[in-house]
Design a protein around this motif. Sequence first.
Motif, PDB file in Angstrom:
ATOM      1  N   ALA A   1      11.834   8.712   5.885  1.00 18.59           N
ATOM      2  CA  ALA A   1      12.023  10.164   5.850  1.00 18.59           C
ATOM      3  C   ALA A   1      10.953  10.901   6.637  1.00 18.59           C
ATOM      4  CB  ALA A   1      12.027  10.659   4.402  1.00 18.59           C
ATOM      5  N   GLU A   2       9.936  10.185   7.092  1.00 16.17           N
ATOM      6  CA  GLU A   2       8.811  10.810   7.798  1.00 16.17           C
ATOM      7  C   GLU A   2       9.286  11.742   8.917  1.00 16.17           C
ATOM      8  OE1 GLU A   2       5.462  10.694   7.353  1.00 16.17           O
ATOM      9  OE2 GLU A   2       5.204  11.973   9.104  1.00 16.17           O
ATOM     10  N   GLY A   3       8.869  12.995   8.810  1.00 18.49           N
ATOM     11  CA  GLY A   3       9.149  13.945   9.874  1.00 18.49           C
ATOM     12  C   GLY A   3      10.569  14.478   9.925  1.00 18.49           C
ATOM     13  N   ARG A   4      11.375  14.179   8.910  1.00 21.67           N
ATOM     14  CA  ARG A   4      12.790  14.550   9.005  1.00 21.67           C
ATOM     15  C   ARG A   4      13.138  15.670   8.024  1.00 21.67           C
ATOM     16  NH1 ARG A   4      15.884   8.872   9.745  1.00 21.67           N
ATOM     17  NH2 ARG A   4      17.042  10.023  11.300  1.00 21.67           N
ATOM     18  N   GLU A   5      14.277  16.284   8.300  1.00 22.39           N
ATOM     19  CA  GLU A   5      14.761  17.367   7.443  1.00 22.39           C
ATOM     20  C   GLU A   5      15.829  16.827   6.510  1.00 22.39           C
ATOM     21  OE1 GLU A   5      16.086  21.121   9.063  1.00 22.39           O
ATOM     22  OE2 GLU A   5      14.541  20.973  10.607  1.00 22.39           O
ATOM     23  N   ILE A   6      15.564  16.928   5.213  1.00 21.80           N
ATOM     24  CA  ILE A   6      16.499  16.416   4.214  1.00 21.80           C
ATOM     25  C   ILE A   6      17.083  17.586   3.432  1.00 21.80           C
ATOM     26  CG2 ILE A   6      16.713  14.969   2.151  1.00 21.80           C
ATOM     27  CD1 ILE A   6      14.245  13.425   3.419  1.00 21.80           C
ATOM     28  N   VAL A   7      18.388  17.564   3.285  1.00 23.42           N
ATOM     29  CA  VAL A   7      19.061  18.573   2.462  1.00 23.42           C
ATOM     30  C   VAL A   7      19.885  17.860   1.407  1.00 23.42           C
ATOM     31  CG1 VAL A   7      20.722  20.478   2.424  1.00 23.42           C
ATOM     32  CG2 VAL A   7      19.142  20.253   4.354  1.00 23.42           C
ATOM     33  N   THR A   8      19.721  18.262   0.155  1.00 19.28           N
ATOM     34  CA  THR A   8      20.510  17.707  -0.944  1.00 19.28           C
ATOM     35  C   THR A   8      21.478  18.783  -1.435  1.00 19.28           C
ATOM     36  OG1 THR A   8      19.052  18.483  -2.706  1.00 19.28           O
ATOM     37  CG2 THR A   8      18.464  16.389  -1.649  1.00 19.28           C
ATOM     38  N   ILE A   9      22.296  18.418  -2.398  1.00 19.93           N
ATOM     39  CA  ILE A   9      23.286  19.361  -2.940  1.00 19.93           C
ATOM     40  C   ILE A   9      22.604  20.639  -3.447  1.00 19.93           C
ATOM     41  CG2 ILE A   9      23.231  18.227  -5.227  1.00 19.93           C
ATOM     42  CD1 ILE A   9      26.371  19.746  -3.578  1.00 19.93           C
TER      43      ILE A   9
ATOM     44  N   ASN B   1       0.831  -1.205   0.000  1.00 24.68           N
ATOM     45  CA  ASN B   1       0.000   0.000   0.000  1.00 24.68           C
ATOM     46  C   ASN B   1       0.864   1.253   0.000  1.00 24.68           C
ATOM     47  OD1 ASN B   1      -2.387  -1.509   0.164  1.00 24.68           O
ATOM     48  ND2 ASN B   1      -2.052  -1.776   2.364  1.00 24.68           N
ATOM     49  N   ASP B   2       0.414   2.256  -0.742  1.00 22.15           N
ATOM     50  CA  ASP B   2       1.138   3.528  -0.739  1.00 22.15           C
ATOM     51  C   ASP B   2       0.999   4.205   0.615  1.00 22.15           C
ATOM     52  OD1 ASP B   2       1.642   2.936  -3.300  1.00 22.15           O
ATOM     53  OD2 ASP B   2       0.863   4.800  -4.155  1.00 22.15           O
ATOM     54  N   ARG B   3       2.033   4.964   0.974  1.00 19.38           N
ATOM     55  CA  ARG B   3       2.017   5.717   2.237  1.00 19.38           C
ATOM     56  C   ARG B   3       2.186   7.195   1.938  1.00 19.38           C
ATOM     57  NH1 ARG B   3       4.014   1.963   5.967  1.00 19.38           N
ATOM     58  NH2 ARG B   3       3.378  -0.043   5.143  1.00 19.38           N
ATOM     59  N   ARG B   4       1.549   7.992   2.755  1.00 24.57           N
ATOM     60  CA  ARG B   4       1.836   9.418   2.710  1.00 24.57           C
ATOM     61  C   ARG B   4       3.014   9.684   3.641  1.00 24.57           C
ATOM     62  NH1 ARG B   4      -0.107  11.641  -1.539  1.00 24.57           N
ATOM     63  NH2 ARG B   4      -0.118  13.710  -0.560  1.00 24.57           N
ATOM     64  N   VAL B   5       4.014  10.362   3.128  1.00 29.19           N
ATOM     65  CA  VAL B   5       5.186  10.679   3.946  1.00 29.19           C
ATOM     66  C   VAL B   5       5.411  12.180   3.899  1.00 29.19           C
ATOM     67  CG1 VAL B   5       7.662  10.313   4.259  1.00 29.19           C
ATOM     68  CG2 VAL B   5       6.234   8.450   3.431  1.00 29.19           C
ATOM     69  N   ARG B   6       5.583  12.771   5.083  1.00 28.98           N
ATOM     70  CA  ARG B   6       5.837  14.214   5.166  1.00 28.98           C
ATOM     71  C   ARG B   6       7.254  14.453   5.654  1.00 28.98           C
ATOM     72  NH1 ARG B   6       0.730  13.092   6.544  1.00 28.98           N
ATOM     73  NH2 ARG B   6       1.602  12.181   8.440  1.00 28.98           N
ATOM     74  N   PHE B   7       7.964  15.321   4.937  1.00 25.60           N
ATOM     75  CA  PHE B   7       9.310  15.676   5.360  1.00 25.60           C
ATOM     76  C   PHE B   7       9.628  17.061   4.808  1.00 25.60           C
ATOM     77  CE2 PHE B   7       9.436  13.038   1.548  1.00 25.60           C
ATOM     78  CZ  PHE B   7      10.216  13.792   0.661  1.00 25.60           C
ATOM     79  N   THR B   8      10.786  17.572   5.213  1.00 23.61           N
ATOM     80  CA  THR B   8      11.233  18.857   4.697  1.00 23.61           C
ATOM     81  C   THR B   8      12.367  18.602   3.715  1.00 23.61           C
ATOM     82  OG1 THR B   8      10.721  19.830   6.834  1.00 23.61           O
ATOM     83  CG2 THR B   8      12.057  21.145   5.351  1.00 23.61           C
ATOM     84  N   LEU B   9      12.256  19.147   2.515  1.00 21.21           N
ATOM     85  CA  LEU B   9      13.296  18.950   1.513  1.00 21.21           C
ATOM     86  C   LEU B   9      13.884  20.309   1.153  1.00 21.21           C
ATOM     87  CD1 LEU B   9      14.800  16.967  -0.333  1.00 21.21           C
ATOM     88  CD2 LEU B   9      12.981  17.276  -2.021  1.00 21.21           C
ATOM     89  N   ASN B  10      15.140  20.496   1.475  1.00 19.43           N
ATOM     90  CA  ASN B  10      15.823  21.772   1.234  1.00 19.43           C
ATOM     91  C   ASN B  10      14.998  22.948   1.772  1.00 19.43           C
ATOM     92  OD1 ASN B  10      17.914  20.378   0.048  1.00 19.43           O
ATOM     93  ND2 ASN B  10      17.017  20.524  -2.006  1.00 19.43           N
ATOM     94  N   GLY B  11      14.466  22.748   2.967  1.00 23.84           N
ATOM     95  CA  GLY B  11      13.756  23.816   3.661  1.00 23.84           C
ATOM     96  C   GLY B  11      12.290  23.916   3.341  1.00 23.84           C
TER      97      GLY B  11
ATOM     98  N   PRO C   1       8.481  22.206   3.046  1.00 28.63           N
ATOM     99  CA  PRO C   1       7.701  21.034   3.461  1.00 28.63           C
ATOM    100  C   PRO C   1       7.180  20.265   2.247  1.00 28.63           C
ATOM    101  CG  PRO C   1       6.497  23.079   3.898  1.00 28.63           C
ATOM    102  CD  PRO C   1       7.841  23.483   3.405  1.00 28.63           C
ATOM    103  N   ARG C   2       7.267  18.955   2.305  1.00 30.39           N
ATOM    104  CA  ARG C   2       6.804  18.110   1.207  1.00 30.39           C
ATOM    105  C   ARG C   2       5.892  17.029   1.771  1.00 30.39           C
ATOM    106  NH1 ARG C   2       7.205  20.351  -3.139  1.00 30.39           N
ATOM    107  NH2 ARG C   2       7.135  18.335  -4.228  1.00 30.39           N
ATOM    108  N   GLU C   3       4.912  16.626   0.981  1.00 30.52           N
ATOM    109  CA  GLU C   3       4.120  15.453   1.333  1.00 30.52           C
ATOM    110  C   GLU C   3       3.997  14.634   0.065  1.00 30.52           C
ATOM    111  OE1 GLU C   3       0.509  16.161   3.455  1.00 30.52           O
ATOM    112  OE2 GLU C   3      -0.211  14.112   3.136  1.00 30.52           O
TER     113      GLU C   3
END
Lengths: 294, 160
Positions: free
Chosen positions: B69-77, B2-12, B14-16
């Motif tokens: 990634a749920e609830g976490r802050e992710i930063v990419t290049i 089943n698909d999941r909804r995941v919320r996180f922060t990507l490069n500042g 918010p994403r869902e």
Amino acid sequence: MYAEFDLLTPAAVGGALDELAKVENEEDCMPLGGGTNLVVDLRARAVAPKVLISVGRLSGLRGIELGEGRVSMGGAVTVSEILRHPERSRFGPALIGAAQVFAGQMVRNTATIAGNICCGSPAADLVPPLLALDAVVRLECSAGSRELPLADYFTGYKSSVRKPNELLTRVWWPEPPAGSASLFYKLARRKGDAITVVGVAVSLARENGICTRARIALGAVAPVVERVRPAEAMLEGNALEPDLIEAAARAAAQQSSPIDDVRASGKYRRQQVFVLVRRLLSRAWRSLSEGDHP
Amino acid sequence: MNDRRVRFTLNGEPREVSVKPNDLLLNVIRDDEKLTGTKYGCGIGECGACTVHIDGRPVLACLELAVAAEGREIVTIEGLAGNGGALDPLQEAFLDNGAVQCGFCTPGMIMMGRALLDETPEPSEAEVRDYLRGTLCRCTGYASIVQSVIDAGAKEAAAD
């Protein structure tokens, strides 16, 4: 990723144990810690569980506790958390030494202590120092928990006494006392991200010039990481003169049963067991001798 | 599955997103978010080309399930440059030193170098080499990469 599975994310350890209690076939369900081994195995189809239970971020499996003469770590403590802990000097130098040469920084930030034990690799770098420190593991299931020495945990290559419905929730060992020393050395093809060719951990205690406790554990030279009890017995109760250390190192090499593989020949590995056990025992004993005569 | 909804922060920001249990964070970043600076290298956690920061620590996006990634802050290049596109001092140092050959390892090298400078301002050469040892450059341009991290550390210290 092509491998398909369902992923359960329980909110607490109890929920994870309830899910594990439903497991009938060991192959169907696996706990997922940091995933640095398991995700690779999933992608290679080396394992194909139907369900993963994510336990790596459960607060009940985190935290490092010191007290009552023990060092106690939750199963999901990462290698980086061991290295960053303000009281890390109390954990035992062999464990810190192994954590420092464990994979690379990014893997250390994710890989967990229970994961390193449970993957069952004979080359798992945290296991020799934990054996040398007399670590005990706690296995929990929904019906209760049990503790056993890590030395009794492995039953063969990638197999252990852990039942499919049990989770390795905690690892603890006696806080190394003053007058003891421990060391770890990882022999590998290069410094970064290399699989261990030979791993050796030793731990010694000394009182009045006599070795009162000796532990020698070898990694990557047998189907499981294991202690060399005959060599330990030779040392305990004696002053560690060079001839005795050499004899113990020979006994360790003799007990090892290394294989030939892409990283090294079995013959080379066995020779290096002798060299490294002799070296680490000499260094550990010397450091304790110097402590006696400041 | 089943698909999941995941919320996180990507490069500042918010994403869902909707992900499958077996989706890797790396694929969500590259294929769904279209941020292709993070590279897909070995896929088995040995080369470091996919390194991103999660909650400030460098990890391998090829070994992280997206659900984690749920609830976490992710930063990419792509998230290192400041407002208006001003490059990070480490990115500037890579340019100044010509620390890029084929460029495939560069995002991972910079994410690692940035994490080291955040933990250890003004690292020694030995500290840089130790910290970067899980990030492979097959053009073997290590000398200029290591120098860039040292230079950026010195420059940041001087600016403070």
